[in-house]
Design a protein around this motif. Structure first.
Motif, PDB file in Angstrom:
ATOM      1  N   ASP A  80      11.617  -0.743  -8.941  1.00 50.19           N
ATOM      2  CA  ASP A  80      11.657   0.614  -9.407  1.00 50.19           C
ATOM      3  C   ASP A  80      12.046   1.674  -8.445  1.00 50.19           C
ATOM      4  OD1 ASP A  80      11.174  -0.300 -12.409  1.00 50.19           O
ATOM      5  OD2 ASP A  80       9.015  -0.713 -11.575  1.00 50.19           O
ATOM      6  N   MET A  81      11.826   1.421  -7.307  1.00 46.86           N
ATOM      7  CA  MET A  81      11.939   2.280  -6.072  1.00 46.86           C
ATOM      8  C   MET A  81      12.980   3.138  -5.943  1.00 46.86           C
ATOM      9  SD  MET A  81      10.080   0.415  -2.809  1.00 46.86           S
ATOM     10  CE  MET A  81      10.481   1.672  -1.533  1.00 46.86           C
ATOM     11  N   SER A  82      12.936   4.428  -5.557  1.00 48.59           N
ATOM     12  CA  SER A  82      14.210   5.054  -5.471  1.00 48.59           C
ATOM     13  C   SER A  82      14.709   4.962  -4.044  1.00 48.59           C
ATOM     14  CB  SER A  82      13.967   6.618  -5.875  1.00 48.59           C
ATOM     15  OG  SER A  82      13.100   7.146  -4.886  1.00 48.59           O
ATOM     16  N   THR A  83      15.908   5.168  -3.901  1.00 49.46           N
ATOM     17  CA  THR A  83      16.600   5.116  -2.515  1.00 49.46           C
ATOM     18  C   THR A  83      15.838   5.827  -1.465  1.00 49.46           C
ATOM     19  OG1 THR A  83      18.890   4.917  -3.389  1.00 49.46           O
ATOM     20  CG2 THR A  83      18.457   5.362  -1.193  1.00 49.46           C
ATOM     21  N   GLU A  84      15.305   7.356  -1.956  1.00 51.34           N
ATOM     22  CA  GLU A  84      14.665   8.107  -1.078  1.00 51.34           C
ATOM     23  C   GLU A  84      13.313   7.396  -0.603  1.00 51.34           C
ATOM     24  OE1 GLU A  84      17.467  10.498  -3.274  1.00 51.34           O
ATOM     25  OE2 GLU A  84      16.018   8.889  -4.080  1.00 51.34           O
ATOM     26  N   GLU A  85      12.664   6.627  -1.658  1.00 51.13           N
ATOM     27  CA  GLU A  85      11.309   6.224  -1.463  1.00 51.13           C
ATOM     28  C   GLU A  85      11.550   4.928  -0.413  1.00 51.13           C
ATOM     29  OE1 GLU A  85       8.626   6.763  -5.545  1.00 51.13           O
ATOM     30  OE2 GLU A  85      10.341   5.387  -5.316  1.00 51.13           O
ATOM     31  N   MET A  86      12.663   4.171  -0.630  1.00 49.32           N
ATOM     32  CA  MET A  86      13.129   3.000   0.372  1.00 49.32           C
ATOM     33  C   MET A  86      13.351   3.445   1.714  1.00 49.32           C
ATOM     34  SD  MET A  86      13.409  -0.284   0.558  1.00 49.32           S
ATOM     35  CE  MET A  86      13.712  -0.689  -0.928  1.00 49.32           C
ATOM     36  N   VAL A 115      11.043   2.064   4.773  1.00 46.02           N
ATOM     37  CA  VAL A 115      11.490   1.328   6.074  1.00 46.02           C
ATOM     38  C   VAL A 115      11.415   2.120   7.210  1.00 46.02           C
ATOM     39  CG1 VAL A 115      13.106   0.051   4.544  1.00 46.02           C
ATOM     40  CG2 VAL A 115      14.088   2.305   5.642  1.00 46.02           C
ATOM     41  N   TYR A 116      11.419   3.497   7.408  1.00 48.71           N
ATOM     42  CA  TYR A 116      11.039   4.018   8.593  1.00 48.71           C
ATOM     43  C   TYR A 116       9.759   4.394   8.935  1.00 48.71           C
ATOM     44  CZ  TYR A 116      15.782   5.672   8.976  1.00 48.71           C
ATOM     45  OH  TYR A 116      17.301   5.612   9.103  1.00 48.71           O
ATOM     46  N   ILE A 117       8.891   4.237   7.594  1.00 48.82           N
ATOM     47  CA  ILE A 117       7.480   4.140   8.255  1.00 48.82           C
ATOM     48  C   ILE A 117       6.855   2.902   8.812  1.00 48.82           C
ATOM     49  CG2 ILE A 117       5.094   4.186   7.210  1.00 48.82           C
ATOM     50  CD1 ILE A 117       5.917   6.306   5.476  1.00 48.82           C
ATOM     51  N   MET A 118       7.548   1.674   8.310  1.00 50.53           N
ATOM     52  CA  MET A 118       7.298   0.321   8.502  1.00 50.53           C
ATOM     53  C   MET A 118       7.901   0.217   9.801  1.00 50.53           C
ATOM     54  SD  MET A 118       9.195  -2.880   6.619  1.00 50.53           S
ATOM     55  CE  MET A 118      10.895  -2.169   7.072  1.00 50.53           C
ATOM     56  N   GLY A 119       8.902   0.837  10.313  1.00 48.48           N
ATOM     57  CA  GLY A 119       9.556   0.678  11.910  1.00 48.48           C
ATOM     58  C   GLY A 119       8.562   1.312  12.645  1.00 48.48           C
ATOM     59  N   LEU A 120       8.275   2.596  12.174  1.00 53.57           N
ATOM     60  CA  LEU A 120       7.269   3.166  13.213  1.00 53.57           C
ATOM     61  C   LEU A 120       6.090   2.479  13.387  1.00 53.57           C
ATOM     62  CD1 LEU A 120       7.623   6.704  11.777  1.00 53.57           C
ATOM     63  CD2 LEU A 120       8.444   6.025  14.019  1.00 53.57           C
ATOM     64  N   GLU A 121       5.362   1.854  12.309  1.00 53.97           N
ATOM     65  CA  GLU A 121       3.941   1.118  12.467  1.00 53.97           C
ATOM     66  C   GLU A 121       4.257  -0.035  13.206  1.00 53.97           C
ATOM     67  OE1 GLU A 121       1.846   1.187   8.904  1.00 53.97           O
ATOM     68  OE2 GLU A 121       1.791   3.395   8.720  1.00 53.97           O
ATOM     69  N   SER A 122       5.021  -0.858  12.730  1.00 55.68           N
ATOM     70  CA  SER A 122       5.389  -1.891  13.436  1.00 55.68           C
ATOM     71  C   SER A 122       5.704  -2.030  15.035  1.00 55.68           C
ATOM     72  CB  SER A 122       6.371  -2.959  12.800  1.00 55.68           C
ATOM     73  OG  SER A 122       7.785  -2.179  12.685  1.00 55.68           O
ATOM     74  N   THR A 123       6.554  -0.732  15.354  1.00 57.95           N
ATOM     75  CA  THR A 123       6.581  -0.885  16.678  1.00 57.95           C
ATOM     76  C   THR A 123       5.378  -0.429  17.521  1.00 57.95           C
ATOM     77  OG1 THR A 123       8.974   0.016  16.207  1.00 57.95           O
ATOM     78  CG2 THR A 123       8.195   0.763  18.080  1.00 57.95           C
ATOM     79  N   ASP A 124       4.691   0.613  16.827  1.00 54.68           N
ATOM     80  CA  ASP A 124       3.470   0.694  17.716  1.00 54.68           C
ATOM     81  C   ASP A 124       2.438  -0.400  17.758  1.00 54.68           C
ATOM     82  OD1 ASP A 124       1.413   2.514  18.785  1.00 54.68           O
ATOM     83  OD2 ASP A 124       0.744   3.200  16.971  1.00 54.68           O
ATOM     84  N   LYS A 143       0.791  -1.229  -0.011  1.00 50.81           N
ATOM     85  CA  LYS A 143      -0.056   0.125  -0.162  1.00 50.81           C
ATOM     86  C   LYS A 143       0.886   1.313  -0.033  1.00 50.81           C
ATOM     87  CE  LYS A 143      -3.553   2.302   2.518  1.00 50.81           C
ATOM     88  NZ  LYS A 143      -4.508   2.323   3.888  1.00 50.81           N
ATOM     89  N   LEU A 144       1.902   1.335   0.666  1.00 50.16           N
ATOM     90  CA  LEU A 144       2.849   2.477   0.967  1.00 50.16           C
ATOM     91  C   LEU A 144       3.386   2.670  -0.429  1.00 50.16           C
ATOM     92  CD1 LEU A 144       4.634   2.211   4.207  1.00 50.16           C
ATOM     93  CD2 LEU A 144       3.213   3.849   3.512  1.00 50.16           C
ATOM     94  N   THR A 145       3.761   1.508  -1.400  1.00 48.49           N
ATOM     95  CA  THR A 145       4.531   1.857  -2.731  1.00 48.49           C
ATOM     96  C   THR A 145       3.820   1.940  -3.786  1.00 48.49           C
ATOM     97  OG1 THR A 145       4.919  -0.519  -2.381  1.00 48.49           O
ATOM     98  CG2 THR A 145       6.724   0.800  -1.519  1.00 48.49           C
ATOM     99  N   ASN A 146       2.622   1.341  -3.551  1.00 47.86           N
ATOM    100  CA  ASN A 146       1.600   1.251  -4.678  1.00 47.86           C
ATOM    101  C   ASN A 146       1.945   0.460  -5.640  1.00 47.86           C
ATOM    102  OD1 ASN A 146      -0.051   3.541  -4.058  1.00 47.86           O
ATOM    103  ND2 ASN A 146       1.392   5.013  -4.772  1.00 47.86           N
ATOM    104  N   ALA A 147       2.692  -0.683  -5.026  1.00 51.94           N
ATOM    105  CA  ALA A 147       3.065  -2.083  -5.757  1.00 51.94           C
ATOM    106  C   ALA A 147       2.177  -3.113  -5.751  1.00 51.94           C
ATOM    107  CB  ALA A 147       4.476  -2.369  -5.344  1.00 51.94           C
ATOM    108  N   LYS A 148       1.901  -3.690  -6.876  1.00 49.33           N
ATOM    109  CA  LYS A 148       1.120  -4.925  -6.990  1.00 49.33           C
ATOM    110  C   LYS A 148       1.803  -6.154  -6.390  1.00 49.33           C
ATOM    111  CE  LYS A 148      -1.142  -3.312 -11.017  1.00 49.33           C
ATOM    112  NZ  LYS A 148      -1.524  -3.556 -12.659  1.00 49.33           N
ATOM    113  N   SER A 149       3.080  -6.329  -6.320  1.00 52.46           N
ATOM    114  CA  SER A 149       3.819  -7.343  -5.810  1.00 52.46           C
ATOM    115  C   SER A 149       5.092  -6.588  -5.510  1.00 52.46           C
ATOM    116  CB  SER A 149       3.935  -8.428  -6.752  1.00 52.46           C
ATOM    117  OG  SER A 149       5.076  -8.469  -7.763  1.00 52.46           O
ATOM    118  N   ILE A 150       5.894  -7.564  -4.575  1.00 52.62           N
ATOM    119  CA  ILE A 150       7.225  -7.294  -4.069  1.00 52.62           C
ATOM    120  C   ILE A 150       8.176  -6.975  -5.282  1.00 52.62           C
ATOM    121  CG2 ILE A 150       8.284  -9.432  -4.023  1.00 52.62           C
ATOM    122  CD1 ILE A 150       9.525  -8.436  -1.304  1.00 52.62           C
TER     123      ILE A 150
END
Length: 526
Positions: free
Chosen positions: A102-108, A112-121, A90-97
């Motif tokens: 095509d993700m840029s480093t900035e998008e990556m 990962v930081y949103i992933m860290g925040l949400e999984s920690t919470d 959902k975050l990446t608008n990707a259909k599969s991994i």
């Protein structure tokens, strides 16, 4: 005479018994809350070994080990899994991994930081975790907190509450952002960002790009990520603690970091005493192969190729046109192909290809007839290939996979392909080159010798330092003073400011004097 000998023997036995510590087992609390299945290849291996060595381990995990029956020293606290892949797609608008290629480093980084925040919470609000937080008589209950060095630093709160030192495990290679909480400074001039496909020998353009990414990530952590994590901590703990420690304060309680790399997959860099390379600790001596796979490989007169995209990337998700390319190339090869493929009903399967939805990768790579490993460049698979001396044809999809494959190419034991643009000719040519040019196997054998040649195995190294931190009550003598220094002192910005002031102030004063003298001269002329 016999009595004296008997007494002497008894005394020696008593002295020998004194050398054994029958209470050596420590009590270890191990919260690993991030539900990345591949991460647990390393984590589970360490947990098993700790229990085997007599430690009492309480394992907080989203993936159960209960069916392994590890014994009375093992206690499992099973927590719900944060929905990792639906969230990331959902975050990446990707259909599969596979679309993450095509993700840029900035998008990556953002991901990962949103992933860290949400999984920690998510983890901190689980009843099982809250039960640990609210337990009575916490002090003295455990001797060590073992946790993952990823993006779930909130779990370190248990180290604070139970007043125990922390050892962290990172399933990746060393990341430059670790510098600030181990008290070292990595030269960015030859240590690229973890998500950049650069070796230590970077061009000017690559250095600029890598340094920009390192600076960007430092800024993200300082001005966005840490404040967000601190807010999560206050959300969950402000009602039970008068002062909730910040993430940076919790990180200062980390006594040692065990990171998942080793030469030659990790280039030389400055490391603090408490930063320990243990790469490959998950690799075990090969077990007997299942009968069907053993027969398939034993009868491979011309050798075999093993094809697996790991635990997260599914070969079954390859586009039909890409699958057809692989099948056409495989059909024309004299080698046999073992393919980890999630749909075992793959149509038009060539006679020399075997597919299964799961395969014992380490045991397969140890077979002498396996000549090439087609892989996605994940670190665990790369380490296994190097350990067993099997050249790699890499197809990266995201994160550090690009870097791992680039390192292999630079060392001469890997070739790389971009699955998005792969052609039948490229695939056939790359496989032929790896199979028929002996330099790749020779380079890989040299790399394997370096990777294996160390004073202790990866697992024994990890066990030694975990025990060391427990024995020395956090081993504060290993922690660099830089951990407690503010940012401007750590990077010597105060010294730079003073130096600039010493140079610029006299220059400015001289300029002012010259301007004043010039002005006075003009006034006299008038």
């Amino acid at each position: 005479m016999q009595l004296k000998d008997g007494s002497r023997l008894l005394l020696l036995c008593l002295l020998a018994l004194q050398q054994f510590d029958f209470n050596a087992g420590a009590r270890i609390l191990a919260p690993f809350v991030f539900p990345g299945k591949s991460h647990f290849m390393m984590t589970n291996a360490i947990i098993r070994e700790l229990v085997k060595q007599g430690h009492e381990v309480t394992f907080v995990t989203p993936f159960s080990l209960a069916n392994e029956k590890l014994g009375a020293n093992y206690t499992e606290i099973l927590i719900k899994q944060w929905p990792i892949w639906p969230t990331l797609l959902k975050l990446t608008n990707a259909k599969s991994i596979m679309d993450m290629t095509d993700m840029s480093t900035e998008e990556m980084l953002k991901m990962v930081y949103i992933m860290g925040l949400e999984s920690t919470d998510f983890a901190l609000e689980q009843p099982e975790f809250q039960k640990l937080v609210h337990a009575k008589d916490k002090v003295g209950k455990y001797d060590l907190l073992l946790a993952e060095q990823f993006y779930n630093e909130g779990a370190y709160i248990l180290g604070h509450l139970y007043q125990i030192p922390i050892v962290t495990i990172t399933t990746s290679a060393y990341h430059n952002v670790y510098d600030s909480f181990v008290g070292t400074i990595t030269p960015w001039s030859y240590s690229p960002h973890l998500y950049k496909p650069y070796t230590e020998h970077m061009s000017l353009t690559q250095r600029i790009n890598s340094i920009y990414t390192c600076l960007l990530e430092e800024a993200i952590r300082a001005f966005w990520y840490y404040p967000k994590q601190d807010a999560i901590m206050r959300k969950h703990f402000s009602k039970i603690m008068p002062v909730v420690p910040t993430i940076k304060q919790l990180q200062r309680n980390v006594s040692a970091i065990l990171f998942n790399s080793y030469m030659p997959l990790e280039s030389p860099r400055p490391l603090a005493f408490n930063t320990i390379p243990v790469g490959g600790l998950h690799i075990k001596p090969p077990k007997a192969l299942p009968a069907n796979i053993k027969k398939f490989l034993d009868e491979a007169k011309h050798g075999a190729v093993y094809f697996s995209l790991g635990s997260q990337v599914r070969s079954a998700d390859l586009p039909p046109e890409k699958l057809e390319i692989f099948l056409k190339v495989f059909r024309g090869m004299k080698q046999r192909i073992l393919w980890k493929f999630e749909d075992e009903q793959l149509p038009n399967l060539p006679a020399n290809v075997m597919v299964q939805k799961w395969m014992p990768q380490n045991d397969i790579l140890a077979h002498p007839n396996v000549k090439v490993f087609i892989a996605h460049g994940g670190l665990f698979g790369t380490q296994e290939a190097v350990y067993h001396g099997v050249p790699v044809l890499g197809m990266p999809f995201y994160a550090d996979q690009y870097l791992n494959i680039e390192k292999g190419k630079n060392a001469g034991f890997t070739l790389g392909l971009d699955y998005r643009y792969i052609t039948e000719e490229q695939l056939r040519s790359s496989l032929t080159e790896l199979l028929e040019n002996p330099k790749y196997m020779a380079n890989m054998k040299r790399a394997s010798k370096v990777f294996r040649d160390r004073p202790l195995s990866g697992m024994d190294t990890a066990m030694y330092w975990i025990n060391y931190v427990i024995e020395h009550r956090g081993a504060p003598h290993m922690i660099a003073a830089g951990v407690d220094m503010p940012f401007y002192q750590f990077y010597m910005l105060d010294i730079v400011a003073i130096a600039l002031a010493l140079v610029l102030l006299p220059t400015l004063a001289l300029c002012l004097c010259c301007c004043k003298a010039s002005k006075n001269k003009k006034q006299k002329l008038h």
